[in-house]
Design an enzyme around this catalytic site. Structure first.
Site: not given
Lengths: 322, 199
Positions: A52, A109, A181, A193, A264
């Site tokens: 990002d 995005k 975030g 999983r 982040s």
């Protein structure tokens, strides 16, 4: 015999689709925007890290560190959480600046269901659109019809049924949602999983039980059958949401991710360039503890995390999308 | 008789697809991440991926010089897309510090066909591949901008060379590993067999 659903869909979608105006000499026999070209792009990102970035400067740091692509957005998820408000597609000027600054692929995005943001991103020349739960959803019922675009899409999923519904809408790549975030990897682990376990279960079912399985998964039986046959998704499966350290990245790779999105975790840490390099190296050598020790040393402060268990339901991005 | 042992550089990229294509044509595929693993193979595939990422990791994990030495010593190598870039003498529109292995006397232009929205599939005639045209998938693909006399051009798109060979080195701008048509890999395995380097 069950038809190959993706190829059928590709054929349908290629009807009436014009070849892209590519390169200096366009050849009418070229087909752009096909499922194979869209999914193939994601195959080339495997084993890599997508970071990002919110500025061209950050994008350069990411490319220097060995990112396989960057994700351009207005605010990283940690800031969206902290600042609140409506999170939207980024400023086109910022995206163009990042595209200009880099030679690696640039993703961006769009809000869930906001097909016009996706149209804008496609026109800007981004290489992949992330229809992302991190932004504020624009449509509480419908995701974007991704078949109608030339640009490929990646979508988040918390389980197999959700992944297959996104594929049915035309997604060409899937990522676990995790809990963006937070810097907390537990949800990404659970999602990875879960998807793997559900695929494993499908592979053991006799053919006549796949119809009921499709009903339970709320996904098209053709896709369910394809997954049962392959023993994996027919597209690349990355991980995302809460990856903050090289060990987090290697953990997700060992759990079967094809590659890693870091949100982040890099630019909210003490030494982004160094941490970015370390996460890239850990993703490549995810099975080599000696390398993991070496790259984990001296990284400075990790991002300050948020415990997912302490988040109120309305603050959980993974629950967005359906 | 067992097939030749062919390594796939596994730092980043579509390794799995190359492994499947190689086993389809009777080779034994092995992932290569370390110099020691490189020494154990009869040939090497450089997969599709991000060439700047792979180049950087080659340097970090100390594979760049061993690879250059292996190419000079005659190791057969097949590169697709990013792999083609790595085999070039020089790259246009790359990063200034982008490490290349070299070996093929050519200059390639990175992302020559455009961005992802310009990526495409097309049928191509490839010299040395018998039968119907090869269905070629180009993804943010390079092309060969300049090639020396020793480089044999096997296929072109709109005049630009997109498949080349020079001795035991083979490179394509497209991704034969994505289509299930393993004829390019068969061609490479034949090159490995005939080179008989006895490594």
């Amino acid at each position: 015999m069950v038809p190959d659903w993706s190829e059928k869909r590709r054929h349908i979608m290629s009807q009436g689709q014009t070849a892209a105006t590519a390169g200096p000499a366009t050849d009418s026999a070229r087909h752009a925007g096909t499922a194979r070209v869209k999914r193939g792009m994601a195959e080339m990102l495997k084993g890599g890290v997508i970071m990002d970035v919110v500025t061209a400067e950050q994008a350069r740091i990411a490319e220097d560190a060995g990112a396989v692509a960057v994700m351009a957005l207005e605010r990283v998820p940690a800031d969206i959480r902290a600042q609140g408000g409506v999170a939207r597609m980024s400023d086109p000027d910022m995206i163009s600046e990042i595209i200009e600054a880099l030679s690696i692929p640039v993703m961006a995005k769009a809000r869930i269901g906001h097909f016009v943001e996706a149209q804008v991103l496609q026109a800007l020349g981004v290489d992949y659109v992330d229809e992302s739960e991190v932004l504020t959803p624009a449509d509480p019922h419908h995701h974007i019809d991704k078949w109608s675009f030339t640009v490929p899409f990646v979508c988040g999923a918390t389980n197999l049924g959700e992944a297959l519904r996104r594929l049915a809408e035309g997604a060409a790549m899937i990522r676990s949602k995790g809990e963006a975030g937070t810097g907390e990897v537990s949800n990404a682990v659970v999602h990875m999983r879960t998807i793997r376990a559900e695929i494993g279960r499908l592979s053991t079912l006799p053919a006549e039980e796949l119809y009921a399985a499709a009903k339970e998964l709320r996904a098209p039986v053709e896709l369910v059958t394809e997954v049962a046959r392959l023993g994996r998704l027919p597209v690349v499966l990355f991980t995302a949401g809460g990856i903050a350290t090289p060990a987090d990245a290697a953990l997700m790779m060992q759990l079967g991710a094809d590659g890693v999105f870091v949100g982040s975790g890099i630019f909210k840490s003490g030494d982004p360039a160094r941490r970015a390099r370390a996460i890239v190296e850990a993703t490549t050598m995810f099975n080599d503890p000696d390398v993991l020790v070496k790259v984990s040393r001296g990284l400075g402060e990790a991002m300050v995390g948020i415990n997912v268990a302490e988040l109120p339901p309305a603050a959980r991005y993974a629950d967005r999308g359906w | 008789m067992s097939g030749p042992r062919i390594g796939i550089l596994a730092l980043q990229g579509d390794v799995r697809e190359h492994a499947r294509a190689l086993s389809d044509v009777g080779a034994r595929a092995a992932e290569v991440r370390r110099a020691a693993e490189l020494a154990a193979v009869d040939g090497l595939v450089l997969p599709g991926g991000e060439s700047t990422t792979i180049g950087r990791l080659l340097r970090v994990f100390e594979l760049l010089e061993p690879l250059r030495a292996a190419v000079v010593a005659g190791l057969p190598v097949f590169g697709s897309c990013a792999g083609m870039i790595l085999l070039a003498r020089d790259v246009v529109d790359g990063r200034p510090d982008q490490p290349l292995i070299g070996g093929l006397d050519m200059v390639v232009r990175r992302n020559a066909f455009g961005r992802q929205v310009d990526s495409f599939e097309v049928d191509l005639d490839v010299d040395g591949v018998e039968g119907p045209p090869v269905h070629a998938v180009f993804i943010r693909a390079p092309w060969v901008e300049k090639a020396g006399d020793a480089v044999e051009v096997l296929a072109r798109v709109a005049e630009a060379p997109v498949a080349v060979r020079q001795g035991p080195l083979l490179a394509t701008a497209f991704h034969p590993e994505l289509t299930g048509d393993s004829r390019m890999h068969r061609l490479f395995v034949d090159i490995v067999r005939s080179s008989g380097s006895g490594r």
